[in-house]
Design a protein around this motif. Structure first.
Motif, PDB file in Angstrom:
ATOM      1  N   LEU A 113       0.851  -1.188   0.000  1.00  0.00           N
ATOM      2  CA  LEU A 113       0.000   0.000   0.000  1.00  0.00           C
ATOM      3  C   LEU A 113       0.885   1.236   0.000  1.00  0.00           C
TER       4      LEU A 113
ATOM      5  N   LEU B  82       0.451   4.952   0.573  1.00  0.00           N
ATOM      6  CA  LEU B  82      -0.544   5.838   1.183  1.00  0.00           C
ATOM      7  C   LEU B  82      -0.220   7.286   0.835  1.00  0.00           C
TER       8      LEU B  82
ATOM      9  N   VAL C 259      -1.330  -1.103  -4.289  1.00  0.00           N
ATOM     10  CA  VAL C 259      -2.498  -0.236  -4.216  1.00  0.00           C
ATOM     11  C   VAL C 259      -2.012   1.150  -3.798  1.00  0.00           C
TER      12      VAL C 259
ATOM     13  N   THR D 256      -3.087   5.150  -3.050  1.00  0.00           N
ATOM     14  CA  THR D 256      -4.237   5.997  -2.744  1.00  0.00           C
ATOM     15  C   THR D 256      -3.831   7.464  -2.702  1.00  0.00           C
ATOM     16  N   ASP D 257      -4.794   8.332  -2.955  1.00  0.00           N
ATOM     17  CA  ASP D 257      -4.577   9.767  -2.791  1.00  0.00           C
ATOM     18  C   ASP D 257      -5.924  10.465  -2.779  1.00  0.00           C
TER      19      ASP D 257
ATOM     20  N   LEU E 154      -3.765  11.371  -8.847  1.00  0.00           N
ATOM     21  CA  LEU E 154      -4.031  10.040  -9.379  1.00  0.00           C
ATOM     22  C   LEU E 154      -3.915  10.022 -10.902  1.00  0.00           C
TER      23      LEU E 154
ATOM     24  N   ARG F 166      -6.511   4.217  -6.218  1.00  0.00           N
ATOM     25  CA  ARG F 166      -7.810   4.408  -5.567  1.00  0.00           C
ATOM     26  C   ARG F 166      -7.879   5.808  -4.962  1.00  0.00           C
ATOM     27  N   SER F 167      -9.043   6.405  -5.049  1.00  0.00           N
ATOM     28  CA  SER F 167      -9.263   7.751  -4.530  1.00  0.00           C
ATOM     29  C   SER F 167      -9.789   7.697  -3.100  1.00  0.00           C
ATOM     30  N   GLY F 168      -9.237   8.584  -2.246  1.00  0.00           N
ATOM     31  CA  GLY F 168      -9.719   8.672  -0.874  1.00  0.00           C
ATOM     32  C   GLY F 168      -8.606   9.089   0.074  1.00  0.00           C
TER      33      GLY F 168
ATOM     34  N   TYR G  49      -6.275   5.764   4.885  1.00  0.00           N
ATOM     35  CA  TYR G  49      -6.644   4.347   4.828  1.00  0.00           C
ATOM     36  C   TYR G  49      -8.084   4.090   4.368  1.00  0.00           C
TER      37      TYR G  49
ATOM     38  N   PRO H 280      -9.690   4.189   1.514  1.00  0.00           N
ATOM     39  CA  PRO H 280      -9.947   3.355   0.332  1.00  0.00           C
ATOM     40  C   PRO H 280      -9.580   1.878   0.514  1.00  0.00           C
ATOM     41  N   VAL H 281      -8.932   1.519   1.638  1.00  0.00           N
ATOM     42  CA  VAL H 281      -8.509   0.124   1.842  1.00  0.00           C
ATOM     43  C   VAL H 281      -9.095  -0.438   3.132  1.00  0.00           C
TER      44      VAL H 281
END
Length: 506
Positions: free
Chosen positions: A165, A167, A186, A188-189, A195, A213-215, A218, A220-221
């Motif tokens: 991950l 992050l 994976v 995320t941002d 992204l 993944r957007s968010g 943690y 989005p996971v």
């Protein structure tokens, strides 16, 4: 202006071919302007580099446009990008056309590195910086490869794993590094633009095992675990108030160092057994309170092994100056002075005297509870680590796991050997036969220095990998005329530390 993601795949392949053909590499670009101009460029001054590349053909056009952020003639760009073409560059969102000139819309530069898997290189796209914009950067700015990102990439443990991950991926640089040793990454941002750029960079460099993944952090996971977590989180401590810019790439929206505390405290639920998390962070020194007391509180209750290394401390005023200037706001302006006052008011209201910066390594034990808790201050230079600190971090964790469960009796039956990068320094008063100071110095890792007493120096000096530690200590005790048990009690804690930190191996 964003990338045109609807047309990227075919055009990115053409761009990749053109960059290869032009030999648009880190070494080639560095050679265009030399070390003096490169130093000026790091200070935000482009003119020496611009002069150096004025007549250097296609790669010079690309460096001028994408690294220096200066316009180039469309005819020159067409020659430098024959497969993509000027229209393709415009369609990708790399440039806008202004008459006979192509104006840069993105920073796109080669990035070379060496890690545990060997040498590698990529092209990394990010937003134009202050020098190219000729103004302060916007709050939605997506940062390219900077000092913090290269630090974390070098710190990353490169052991082969299943899932990683990243992050707060930003432009995707950590995800790209992780993709070299992970089956699946994976990333995320919270920033949609970040992204977009991370997706572009992955495709441009032919990396296909990154999922974006957007968010926030943690979110989005939720419910997922990973073998490794890496994060250069938005840890910059920023006052909250009207008129204070909040940059997505560095400001987490929380008060003080609460963002770093949150990343640490929530890591355990997302680490698989044996999984390792590595991040950069800031922590505050409050009046009369050591920052490590606060960091310890963050770690307590996580059930994780923890190793925190503080690399630098800045006083509150210098910290404020550093990060206001980082946003492209010039000193001796009304805007700078207003932000400076806001920063210092916030620190004063919360009793913050200084701020530490450093590295955090966390690990979820495979079984049982945590056995590792190291909080240390290692300011100053590092050792020589061509493949990055990640190799040393992995070796330190493994060495701790090897020696921690051994009883003192079991430890004496091992046969340590001095590591190949370790030297001994002795300092004498003029004319004296005996040294006044003896130190071991480590050539790699953190470049540590370890003080030696007479007994420990003699024991370490005999560690050749052949003799057991117990036999060495007995011989040294006899030589020094001291009790063997007393000498063991004196040196064994230091031997454990020397084993963990890599001065000794077994």
């Amino acid at each position: 202006m964003g990338l045109n993601v609807a047309v990227t795949s075919a055009l990115i392949a053409r761009l990749r071919d053109d960059l290869f053909a032009a030999q648009f590499t880190a070494d080639t670009v560095d050679s265009l302007w030399g070390p003096d101009a490169a130093s000026a460029l790091r200070r935000g001054q482009r003119e020496p580099a611009r002069r150096a590349v004025a007549a250097t053909g296609g790669v010079g056009v690309l460096a001028t446009l994408f690294v220096l952020g200066l316009p180039v003639p469309t005819a020159g760009l067409a020659a430098a990008l024959p497969a993509l073409g000027v229209d393709g560059a415009e369609a990708l969102g790399l440039v806008r056309l202004d008459g006979e000139l192509a104006m840069p819309l993105l920073d796109l530069r080669p990035h070379a590195f060496v890690d545990a898997l060997g040498a590698g290189s990529w092209w990394i796209a990010s937003d134009l910086g202050e020098a190219a914009l000729r103004r302060a950067i916007p709050e939605t700015h997506v940062l390219g490869v900077g000092g913090a990102s290269t630090t974390l990439a070098g710190l990353m443990v490169g052991t082969k794993v299943g899932r990683v991950l990243d992050l707060g991926t930003g432009c995707g640089i950590q995800a790209l590094h992780a993709a070299r040793h992970a089956k699946h990454v994976v990333a995320t941002d919270i920033s949609g633009r970040a992204l977009e750029l991370a997706r572009f960079n992955a495709e441009l460099n032919g990396v296909g095992n990154i999922e974006l993944r957007s968010g926030s952090l943690y979110e989005p996971v939720a419910g997922e675990t990973f073998d490794q977590i890496v994060s250069n989180p938005p840890f910059v401590i920023t006052p909250r108030g009207e008129g204070v810019p909040s940059y997505e790439y560095r400001d987490g929206g929380l008060v003080g160092d609460a963002l770093v505390a949150s990343v640490i405290s929530r890591a355990a639920r997302h680490l698989a057994p044996g999984g390792v998390a590595q991040l950069l962070g800031n922590w505050e020194y409050h009046d009369g309170v050591d920052a490590f007391e606060r960091v310890t509180a963050w770690l307590d209750g996580t059930g994780l092994d923890a190793w925190v290394v503080e690399r630098e401390v800045q006083d509150a005023a210098l910290y404020a100056e550093t990060w206001i200037r980082d946003g492209g706001i010039l000193p001796r302006t009304d805007e700078f002075d207003a932000l400076y006052a806001a920063w210092l008011d916030d620190f004063a209201a919360r009793g913050v005297s200084s701020i530490g910066f450093g590295y955090v390594t966390l690990r979820r034990p495979v079984t049982g509870g945590p056995t590792l808790r190291r909080l240390e201050r290692l300011h100053g230079g590092l050792g020589n680590n061509p493949a990055g600190l990640g190799v040393h971090v992995a070796a330190t964790l493994a060495a701790h796991d090897l020696q921690a469960p051994l009883s003192d009796a079991e430890l004496t039956r091992t046969a340590p050997v001095v590591a190949g990068d370790v030297t001994e320094e002795r300092h004498y008063w003029p004319g004296d036969e005996d040294p006044t100071v003896m130190d071991l110095r480590q050539g790699t890792g953190f470049g540590r220095t370890f003080p030696l007493g007479t007994a420990l120096a003699a024991v370490v000096g005999a560690c050749d990998g052949e003799l057991e530690l117990g036999a060495i200590c007995s011989a040294v005790a006899q030589l020094l005329g001291v009790d063997s048990d007393e000498l063991l009690a004196e040196v064994l804690p230091s031997v454990r530390e020397l084993l963990t930190t890599g001065f000794l191996g077994v």
